[in-house]
Design a protein around this motif. Structure first.
Motif, PDB file in Angstrom:
ATOM      1  N   THR A  15      -2.867   1.013  13.343  1.00  0.00           N
ATOM      2  CA  THR A  15      -3.205  -0.737  12.794  1.00  0.00           C
ATOM      3  C   THR A  15      -4.547  -0.836  13.635  1.00  0.00           C
TER       4      THR A  15
ATOM      5  N   SER B   8     -10.953  -4.677   4.866  1.00  0.00           N
ATOM      6  CA  SER B   8      -9.824  -4.124   5.371  1.00  0.00           C
ATOM      7  C   SER B   8      -9.314  -5.215   6.647  1.00  0.00           C
TER       8      SER B   8
ATOM      9  N   TYR C  16       0.703  -1.261   0.008  1.00  0.00           N
ATOM     10  CA  TYR C  16      -0.068  -0.031  -0.033  1.00  0.00           C
ATOM     11  C   TYR C  16       0.825   1.391  -0.026  1.00  0.00           C
TER      12      TYR C  16
ATOM     13  N   ASP D 111      -6.036   4.352   8.763  1.00  0.00           N
ATOM     14  CA  ASP D 111      -5.630   3.229   7.896  1.00  0.00           C
ATOM     15  C   ASP D 111      -4.179   3.151   8.488  1.00  0.00           C
TER      16      ASP D 111
ATOM     17  N   CYS E 136     -15.890  -2.071   8.475  1.00  0.00           N
ATOM     18  CA  CYS E 136     -14.681  -2.824   8.063  1.00  0.00           C
ATOM     19  C   CYS E 136     -14.861  -3.132   6.644  1.00  0.00           C
TER      20      CYS E 136
ATOM     21  N   GLY F  28      -9.429   0.890   8.788  1.00  0.00           N
ATOM     22  CA  GLY F  28      -8.844   0.600   7.564  1.00  0.00           C
ATOM     23  C   GLY F  28      -9.445   1.143   6.299  1.00  0.00           C
ATOM     24  N   CYS F  29      -9.488   2.573   6.422  1.00  0.00           N
ATOM     25  CA  CYS F  29     -10.308   3.507   5.362  1.00  0.00           C
ATOM     26  C   CYS F  29      -9.879   3.478   3.966  1.00  0.00           C
ATOM     27  N   GLY F  30      -8.595   2.982   3.821  1.00  0.00           N
ATOM     28  CA  GLY F  30      -8.112   2.999   2.342  1.00  0.00           C
ATOM     29  C   GLY F  30      -8.121   4.438   1.999  1.00  0.00           C
TER      30      GLY F  30
END
Length: 194
Positions: free
Chosen positions: A85, A103, A6, A64, A100, A43-45
């Motif tokens: 995390t 993620s 990522y 994220d 979620c 874990g929003c990307g």
């Protein structure tokens, strides 16, 4: 390994996911939320979902693990997206909803029970929690990313360990990205009222 992917591919991932229409999944989640509810995008990307919830009038927090993704998500959403995390989650009964989306699938299977417990603890009684995993069983690595796949039995086993959490809905969907032909396992879970 996954984090490096990522970091190195943040813009490509952002561009490939930020405009995907997730409205049918949003509707399934938000029907359980009161106006102005507090939502965590875990874990929003790209920040796509956090921005959508913000525009719906919810109070949104997002995090994220990738600093490159956090930077893009902050710019896109205008939110103070946190760099953290799942292991860092330590909220207690603070969110009406936890999202979620694609993620938790990067969490190694051995760590998932503890991560799920931390997220369950962060949810208020009566709260709603959406999770999605690529459909299947076991762990695998694809192009430098680790995946923990999940089927109904695997997810039910995980959730049974969580005190006060039960399923409202468990279903599969096709990938929302036009170029993908993958099956996803989705779940809406609720936390019992005290």
């Amino acid at each position: 390994m996954t984090l490096k992917y990522y970091q190195d591919n943040a813009q490509t991932f952002f561009d490939g996911t930020v405009n995907v229409d997730m409205s049918s999944l949003y509707e399934t989640f938000t029907k359980y939320l009161a106006p102005g509810a507090r939502v965590l995008d875990a874990g929003c990307g790209s920040g796509r979902d956090a921005k959508a919830f913000l525009e719906m009038g919810y109070r949104v927090e997002a995090f994220d693990a990738s600093s490159a993704m956090v930077e893009l998500a902050r710019e896109y959403t205008g939110l103070p997206v946190q760099l953290m995390t799942f292991a860092d989650v330590d909220w207690k009964e603070e969110f009406d909803g936890i999202w979620c989306c694609a993620s938790l699938l990067h969490v190694p299977a051995v760590e998932l029970p503890e991560v799920m417990r931390k997220l369950a603890d962060a949810l208020k009684p009566g709260g709603v929690w959406y999770v999605s995993f690529k459909y299947g069983e076991g762990e695998r690595e694809v192009d430098g990313r680790r995946f923990t796949d999940m089927d109904e039995e695997g997810l039910e086993t995980l959730v049974k360990r969580l005190e006060g959490i039960n399923f409202n809905k468990l279903w599969t969907t096709q990938d929302k990205r036009p170029s993908r032909n993958e099956l996803w396992l989705n779940a809406i879970q609720r936390k019992f009222e005290n």
